[in-house]
Structures are given as structure tokens and as C-alpha cells.
Design an enzyme around this catalytic site. Structure first.
Site, PDB file in Angstrom:
ATOM      1  N   LEU A  11     -33.086  19.221  31.692  1.00 52.15           N
ATOM      2  CA  LEU A  11     -33.870  19.100  30.649  1.00 52.15           C
ATOM      3  C   LEU A  11     -33.422  18.619  29.469  1.00 52.15           C
ATOM      4  O   LEU A  11     -33.960  18.070  28.518  1.00 52.15           O
ATOM      5  CB  LEU A  11     -34.627  20.466  30.422  1.00 52.15           C
ATOM      6  CG  LEU A  11     -35.229  21.124  31.447  1.00 52.15           C
ATOM      7  CD1 LEU A  11     -35.912  22.415  31.215  1.00 52.15           C
ATOM      8  CD2 LEU A  11     -36.505  20.208  31.860  1.00 52.15           C
ATOM      9  N   GLY A  12     -32.039  19.090  29.266  1.00 53.37           N
ATOM     10  CA  GLY A  12     -31.382  18.507  27.948  1.00 53.37           C
ATOM     11  C   GLY A  12     -29.897  19.360  27.654  1.00 53.37           C
ATOM     12  O   GLY A  12     -29.632  19.975  28.481  1.00 53.37           O
TER      13      GLY A  12
ATOM     14  N   VAL B   5     -29.186  22.910  29.737  1.00 53.85           N
ATOM     15  CA  VAL B   5     -30.481  23.309  30.213  1.00 53.85           C
ATOM     16  C   VAL B   5     -31.048  22.855  31.282  1.00 53.85           C
ATOM     17  O   VAL B   5     -31.236  21.464  31.484  1.00 53.85           O
ATOM     18  CB  VAL B   5     -31.492  23.646  29.124  1.00 53.85           C
ATOM     19  CG1 VAL B   5     -32.686  24.383  29.596  1.00 53.85           C
ATOM     20  CG2 VAL B   5     -30.825  24.239  27.728  1.00 53.85           C
TER      21      VAL B   5
ATOM     22  N   ASP C  71     -30.245  29.578  12.799  1.00 54.27           N
ATOM     23  CA  ASP C  71     -30.112  28.478  13.163  1.00 54.27           C
ATOM     24  C   ASP C  71     -31.589  27.781  13.381  1.00 54.27           C
ATOM     25  O   ASP C  71     -31.901  27.204  14.675  1.00 54.27           O
ATOM     26  CB  ASP C  71     -29.251  28.328  14.412  1.00 54.27           C
ATOM     27  CG  ASP C  71     -29.020  26.971  14.747  1.00 54.27           C
ATOM     28  OD1 ASP C  71     -28.910  26.088  13.875  1.00 54.27           O
ATOM     29  OD2 ASP C  71     -28.577  26.646  15.890  1.00 54.27           O
TER      30      ASP C  71
ATOM     31  N   LYS D  60     -30.156  28.208  31.180  1.00 55.70           N
ATOM     32  CA  LYS D  60     -29.263  27.547  30.073  1.00 55.70           C
ATOM     33  C   LYS D  60     -27.952  27.898  30.366  1.00 55.70           C
ATOM     34  O   LYS D  60     -27.568  29.271  30.689  1.00 55.70           O
ATOM     35  CB  LYS D  60     -29.612  28.578  28.905  1.00 55.70           C
ATOM     36  CG  LYS D  60     -29.120  27.760  27.554  1.00 55.70           C
ATOM     37  CD  LYS D  60     -29.642  28.666  26.186  1.00 55.70           C
ATOM     38  CE  LYS D  60     -29.221  28.225  24.995  1.00 55.70           C
ATOM     39  NZ  LYS D  60     -29.839  28.951  24.047  1.00 55.70           N
TER      40      LYS D  60
END
Length: 817
Positions: free
Chosen positions: A510-511, A518, A628, A531
Site C-alpha cells: 500500500l505504501g 505497509v 508527528d 505494517k
């Protein structure tokens, strides 16, 4: 009588009569005999608030007769007559007969809908200022009214409840969809059994319950006591039982609506041109009916939502460990009514259990209530029926199972649960009662009960010790991680993760972020996001453990849910709920996808993130500073509902702790506050700064780190500040929105964003204040002071420096150009 369709044997009569009624309709708010209302003409209430006529919902071409708000540009339909029998063309007519019957028919005389009330003298149907469409006669009494036959909406002065004489209830049913007002899957109805309460059903399954009315609120909606704009009341007498609300300020428009997705929402119209969500249910898992099973309580502030009542234990211990709580709990020690060795334990801040089968005595005091429960061996618990201004009145007594109890942080009522004396203990405020018996006998019974309890606990400890000696490697890893005793977070074996992600295949990726890649996976039949910590990641075991320990304790609709983890050798993996729309940054910074974010969606995302941050800072049992917060750490669920993610850098601070300090500055440049980037000082105000940057990015569609002015080398924050000072803040708004956005609301959001990025932390508002600002007037907001912003360094080749060193950033305050 109210009907959607009428019998075929009556069609000939209606077809013969109706053509004589087809003459030009009169204007105004009333429908009278001989002057029907054709498609294209309307009735308008005398105050101009409501309009009645034919309409087509959404993308549908079918024609319905409905009522909607007249002065609101966004057509908001609050009642529909012919929900299941629409017309296919615009030849429809609404008419009233000489006997007061209402009919929707077409030019051929075909009847699609009819309401046939008792025959009044000289009938007329009038659209009232309340939004009620009523048939009345010369005497003025209502022979029929739309308020008695609601569709999906409750308006002020509308009674929702039951008529005890006729046993008829007034229910809401959702639309099938935004394009189809036919009855959908969900029903909101009053339960007339026991102590009346309202339920939300999907089909025949109970979804949510309001709890009984306890004097100033429903037991399951404690926040009703804080409603400043509304007058709320529940009336129960020999004739009827009903709930209604009115507005203290009649210029404010509000409605309760059962949406097609099964969410009950209270909405308030804002002058800026949109409906604001004021309240909704179900709000979380604990709101779902019977989520934890019988004799259990649900607490949304805890990492493990369900717990057994004191004196009870899980009915299915193995399922309980797997977070399958539907079987609920059972008594640890049986209550022997004849012996008298029992008492009560008080559960505070509780939503009272389902009152469908409760016994209610309105005149009893609490002492009488307790005595009555003691005398009845089948009585499992009791509570006050009403609490008004702190004074308790009446008595509720439950027998059988106690179902659908939840705990609130600082509200709710007191529930007294009957327990064996050995399980009562020394609970503060827990009233006890022993039947009058000789003191020696009472002491003996007490000692026997305590001895029995001690032996049972000893046997239980021995069984636990035996299981521990045969623990699996996965359980050993859990002990090594030091998570099991506190969190009870599900651990997954690596082969299961590999199978779920097809061996971490590129097709499922996914990225990738600072933690690592992930992947999309299918685990135990459920889509998940996996993750995986990259070996080259700067985020190591500390960040992994931090994320596990922090997020496992959190439960909120605007925070991503952690489902489990895996540790195997060097592998460190987190399993999250899957977010179908990915991260926010992939929408707002990509021109094609940004077109999917209209203003209402952007505003809903902004306020959703604010509510998630409010939960972290104030409403959760821990006080958490995210450190963050950025667009890529906001994920989008179904309905574009935002969820804050990535808690690897989060810090838990004491509730009275204002700030913290670190030698290791971590996070993302462009979102860091000046005091954090330069001095390592972080606080809730540094999160507010990050949120302010995110707000400006959402409105502008631009990244904060990009350079917009080659002379001044300003980023988004600096550019927005200068444009605001020059009165050119409209230029900040994303061009992809065109002109289809409420200007006043957009400018208010820009002002709030600038208030959040002010240079001095003490000047920035608390997130609680920010949430209130979104619902307030822009003119009432303070004037922002100069922000702390980043001047981007320009490399010799003209590109901006993307180094990850704090030394590559300069913070300063700026003035107008």
C-alpha cells in the site's frame, strides 16, 4: 388511517371523483377541496420556513410528495408521503376530497398514495410553521397529521412515542439511499415494555438503545444535560408516553435524522450554509447493543473494552481472551437467597441495563427500593427511576440477565448489583444487607463464604500456573515484549502474516513510511493493513513498543485501530484495521484526486482530526502528545472518515503535565513547532501547531514545505499569513474547489489555522477551544499573531533542501510584505 397504497376496489371511485378536483391550485400554505396542488406548484408555511410539493431525490427521476426547508439551498427533505409508490413523470397532483382524504394521483386518475382520516366538516390541509402537514375541519381539531406518520426525521414539537389507548407507536425508518426514500434497513422506535426507551434496529436486530429516561436525559445519552440550545422532555402518563424537543432559540434549525447507514444524527443548520453534526449514535463499539454480553460492562476508555461486573467471571474464558465477548459473564459465587449472605455492589457512571423487562415503582424511595429487591430472590439489581437535581425518585428492579451496560467517564447513573457476600468486599458506597440472624451465626456464614472464595481463587491460580509452564513460543515472545500483562494485545504467528499478505507481495503493498512498508492483507477473513518494520528503518524496537503500548489503549472513531502485532526474530509487525481510501496526503496533494474532496468533505475531515486530537489530549484516560501529526498520518476510512495513525513517536504525559523535553528531536519538518524543532520542547501546543499546518494544507491543497515565493522563500504558513494580512485570504483556497464552497466558513478555517501556528505556544488555543471555534462565529475569534514558520533553504541548483537535519531549518516570525 394512513396508507401508502389503497385497495383496488376503491380505485374506480377515486378515478371518478378526482378529475372534478383538477382546477388551478391556490397559493399559500393550505390545500382545500377543489383546488389541488399539481407538480411544479408548492405550499409554503406562513413563516416561510417549510415547503411542500413534488420533488426528485438525488439522482432519481421519480417524483415524490415531500416537505423540505424552504430557505436552505441544500434541499433537506424531512417527510415523504408516497415513499414506496413514486410517479414516473411530472403529471402528479396532490388533492384533498370533500371528506378530508388526501390523495396523490396522476393525470389518468391513478392513485399512488392516500390518507383517509375521520371525516371533518369543511376540511383543509395546512402546512404549519412547525413543518407539520395537518388535515383539520371547521372545529380546528386535527383529523390527520404528518407528525403522526414520520419518515426518517424528528422535528421540534414532534412527539415520538406510544399512544397507550391505541398501542400505536411512532417509528422512524431510514431511506434506502440518498436517491431512494423507500423504507431502508433501519428503524428507530420506542419500546413500550417495562420502562420506555428507544431502540435502533437493523431489520429485527437491536443495534443501539437510548436507555430509559432518568429525569433530565436518557440513561444512554448522558451528554443531553449539556444541551444549551434545546428543551428536552419525556412525558409518561396513562394516555401516552413520548419524547420531544423544542428550541430555546426558534431561529436555530435542528433535526434528528435516521440516516440510510443506520446512524442517528442530531444536526444544526449553520448560517455558513451547511448542517453541523451535533450528536450521533452509535458513537463507538460500546454503543452497540449488548456488545459485551450479559453481566458485563463496556468502557470505551479502556484498551480492553469489556469487563465482567464485580462478582462475575467470563462465561467463555477462551473466547474472552480472543476478544469475543458476546457470551458475557456468569456469577463467580451463587447467591443463596435463603441464607441471607448477600449484598449489593454499586456500579457508578453507568448506562442502566435494558429496561424492557424491568419492574418499575414510581413512588418508592431508594431505601424502599433496596428493601423490595432484597425481599425478591429473583431481583438481580436495582436503581433509581429518575434523578432530578441530584435527588433520586422511583425504583427500577431487574430480574434475569443484565444486558447492555456501559461506563461513562464522568456521567451516568448508579446501578446496585446483587452479589454473594463473599464477592461484595469493601466496595465504597456499596450498600449491604444481611437478614436479621444471631451474630454468631452471621459471623460463621461470613467466615465460610470467605474461606470458599479463598479456596476458589487458589485453585484458579494453580490452573494459571500450570498453563504458564506450557506456554508457546508466541506467548514467550509476548512476555519478552512485556505487553501481555498490561495490554492483552493479540499476537500473531509470522506464517499467518506471510499467508495474509501473499508473502509481502509487491501487489499488496500500500505504501511506505519511516517505519517501513505497509501491505494489504486478509487475516481471519478480515481486511487488514500490515505494517512491517524495515531493517533499514530509523524507527527501531523503542518506537515499535511505543506504538503498541500507546495505541492499544485507545478507542475513538477518529483514531486508527490496532488489531494485533507479531514479533519473530528480527521481524516486528503491526496489524491495523484497513483503511480503503489510504492516506490524506494522496488526495489533497494530487490534482486529480483532490477533485474528490469537495468543501463539505474537507471540513468534515478537518473537524474529525480535531476531535481525534481532543480525545488524545483530554478525553482518553491517558494524556497523549502525538508529535508527528501530518497529512500522511491521517488515514481515510469508509465515508472519508479521518483516523489519526502512526503513534511510534507519541508520548504519554501526566494529566497535570504541561510539556516534556527530549534531546532527540523526531518528527516531520514542515509540521514541527518552533519550540520543538529548536529546543526539543514538546507539549499539546506543539500538536496544535501541526494541526494548524494540516488545516492550511487541507484548504489550499499545497504542501507546507514547498516554496511559493522565490524572493522571500516562504512556505505555505508564511504565504498564508501574508495573504491574510493583505486581505487576500481567498487566494489561499484550493482552486480545484472552484466557487462551490461557503466563503465565510473557509475563511474561518484559515483564521483558525493561523491561530494554531502562532509562534508562541501560549498564544495557540487548546484543541478543545479549536473544536468549539469550528462551530462558532469567525468574527468572535481573536486576531492571529505572527506564526513561527520555516524559511526553506535553496540549494545552489535552485531546488529546496530536503535534508532531514534540524540544522537545515530556520524558524522566525514574519510581518506583511
Amino acid at each position: 388511517m394512513f396508507g401508502g397504497r389503497i385497495q383496488s376496489k376503491n380505485l374506480f371511485f377515486f378515478a371518478a371523483v378526482l378529475p372534478t378536483l383538477f382546477v388551478v391550485s391556490g397559493a399559500g400554505d393550505s390545500l382545500v377541496f377543489g383546488r389541488p396542488l399539481p407538480d411544479g406548484e408548492f405550499l409554503v408555511s406562513s413563516d416561510g420556513v417549510f415547503k411542500l410539493g413534488f420533488f426528485s431525490p438525488g439522482k432519481s427521476s421519480f417524483r415524490y410528495v415531500g416537505i423540505w426547508y424552504n430557505r436552505i439551498t441544500v434541499q433537506t427533505v424531512i417527510w415523504v408521503a408516497n415513499r414506496e409508490t413514486p410517479l414516473k413523470d411530472s403529471t402528479g397532483v396532490l388533492s384533498i376530497s370533500a371528506s378530508g382524504g388526501l390523495f396523490i394521483s396522476d393525470s389518468r386518475g391513478k392513485v399512488y398514495w392516500a390518507a383517509l382520516p375521520a371525516m371533518p366538516a369543511r376540511p383543509a390541509a395546512k402546512l404549519l410553521p412547525t413543518g407539520n402537514f395537518a388535515v383539520s375541519g371547521a372545529a380546528g381539531e386535527y383529523a390527520w397529521q404528518s407528525f403522526d406518520h414520520p419518515t426518517d426525521t424528528i422535528l421540534p414539537y414532534m412527539k415520538v412515542g406510544v399512544d397507550w389507548t391505541t398501542r400505536k407507536t411512532k417509528n422512524l425508518t431510514s431511506w434506502k439511499s440518498a436517491d431512494d426514500p423507500a423504507p431502508g434497513d433501519y428503524t428507530f422506535y420506542p419500546n413500550i415494555h417495562g420502562d420506555p426507551q428507544t431502540f435502533l434496529l437493523k431489520g429485527e436486530n437491536q443495534v443501539w438503545r437510548s436507555g430509559p429516561w432518568v429525569g433530565e436525559k436518557f440513561s444512554g445519552i448522558p451528554q443531553m444535560t449539556t444541551y444549551d440550545f434545546f428543551k428536552l422532555r419525556f412525558v409518561s402518563n396513562a394516555k401516552e408516553a413520548y419524547y420531544e424537543f423544542t428550541m430555546k432559540n426558534t431561529s436555530i434549525l435542528s433535526r434528528l435524522v435516521l440516516q440510510a447507514n443506520g446512524v442517528m444524527e442530531r444536526l444544526v443548520w449553520k448560517e455558513e450554509g451547511h448542517w453541523t453534526l451535533y450528536w450521533y449514535a452509535p458513537r463507538d463499539d460500546c454503543d452497540h447493543y449488548g456488545y459485551c454480553g450479559p453481566f458485563a460492562v463496556c468502557d470505551a476508555s479502556q484498551s480492553l473494552l469489556c469487563d465482567c461486573l464485580r462478582g462475575f467471571e467470563p462465561s467463555s474464558p477462551e473466547n474472552w481472551k480472543l476478544r469475543d465477548w458476546k457470551d458475557g459473564c456468569r456469577r463467580s459465587t451463587a447467591v443463596e437467597c435463603e441464607s441471607g449472605a448477600y449484598g449489593f455492589v454499586k456500579v457508578t457512571n453507568a448506562k442502566l441495563p435494558d429496561t424492557s423487562r424491568v419492574a418499575m415503582e414510581k413512588t418508592m424511595g431508594m431505601e424502599e427500593c433496596r428493601e423490595a429487591c432484597l425481599r425478591n430472590c429473583s431481583c438481580a439489581a436495582y436503581a433509581a427511576a429518575q434523578v432530578v437535581n441530584g435527588t433520586e425518585h422511583g425504583c427500577l428492579m431487574w430480574s434475569g440477565e443484565l444486558v447492555d451496560i456501559r461506563i461513562y467517564y464522568d456521567d451516568g447513573g448508579d446501578l446496585f448489583v446483587r452479589l454473594a457476600l463473599a464477592d461484595v468486599g469493601d466496595s465504597p458506597g456499596a450498600p449491604r444487607r444481611i437478614w436479621p440472624i444471631p451474630a454468631a451465626a452471621a459471623l460463621l456464614l461470613l467466615l465460610l463464604a470467605l474461606l470458599s472464595r479463598f479456596l476458589w481463587r487458589r485453585r484458579k491460580s494453580n490452573r494459571v500456573a500450570m498453563r504458564s509452564s506450557h506456554s508457546t513460543k508466541s506467548q514467550q515472545r509476548k512476555v519478552e515484549m512485556n505487553t501481555s500483562p498490561e495490554l492483552d494485545l493479540p499476537m500473531y504467528e509470522l506464517p499467518a502474516i506471510i499467508a495474509a499478505t501473499d508473502d509481502f507481495s509487491a501487489a499488496n503493498k500500500l505504501g511506505e513510511g519511516g517505519f517501513g512498508p505497509v501491505y494489504r492483507g486478509l487475516l481471519e477473513g478480515k481486511e487488514v493493513a500490515v505494517k512491517r518494520l524495515a531493517k533499514s528503518s530509523s524507527q527501531g524496537l523503542n518506537e515499535f513498543m511505543n506504538e503498541v503500548s500507546v495505541i492499544a489503549k485507545l478507542q475513538h472513531r477518529n483514531l486508527v485501530g490496532l488489531l494485533g502485532c507479531c514479533v519473530d526474530g528480527e521481524e516486528r509487525i503491526l496489524i491495523y484495521e484497513y483503511m480503503p481510501h489510504g492516506s490524506l496526503d494522496s488526495f489533497i496533494f494530487e490534482k486529480d484526486k483532490a477533485l474528490q474532496l469537495d468543501w463539505s468533505t474537507r471540513f468534515r475531515i478537518i473537524t474529525g482530526v480535531a476531535r481525534g486530537l481532543l480525545y488524545l489530549h483530554q478525553d482518553s484516560r491517558l494524556r497523549i502528545i502525538h508529535r508527528d501529526l501530518k497529512a500522511s498520518n491521517v488515514l481515510l476510512a469508509d465515508g472519508m472518515n479521518p483516523k489519526i495513525s502512526d503513534f511510534g513517536l507519541a508520548r504519554v504525559v501526566a494529566s497535570d503535565e504541561a510539556e516534556g523535553n527530549t534531546r532527540r528531536v523526531v518528527g516531520t519538518y514542515g509540521y514541527m513547532s518552533p519550540e520543538y524543532a529548536m529546543d526539543g520542547t514538546f507539549s499539546v501546543k506543539s500538536d496544535v501547531f501541526s494541526f494548524g499546518v494540516l488545516v492550511l494544507e487541507m484548504i489550499s491543497g499545497r504542501k507546507n514545505r514547498a516554496i511559493f515565493d522565490s524572493d522571500h522563500r516562504l512556505n505555505l504558513v508564511g504565504d498564508a499569513w501574508n495573504l491574510w494580512k493583505e486581505g487576500k485570504e481567498r487566494e489561499i483556497v484550493d482552486s480545484s474547489l472552484g466557487a462551490s464552497f461557503p466563503t465565510a466558513e473557509a475563511l474561518k478555517c484559515i483564521k483558525i489555522g493561523l491561530l494554531c501556528v502562532q509562534e508562541r505556544p501560549e498564544d495557540r488555543p487548546e484543541i478543545e477551544t479549536v473544536v468549539l471555534m469550528f462551530g462558532g462565529n469567525s468574527e468572535a475569534l481573536p486576531r492571529p499573531k505572527p506564526p513561527g514558520f520555516i524559511v526553506a533553504r535553496v540549494c545552489p541548483d535552485g531546488s529546496s533542501n530536503s535534508s532531514n537535519s534540524v540544522n537545515d531549518i530556520t524558524f522566525t516570525a514574519i510581518s506583511g510584505r
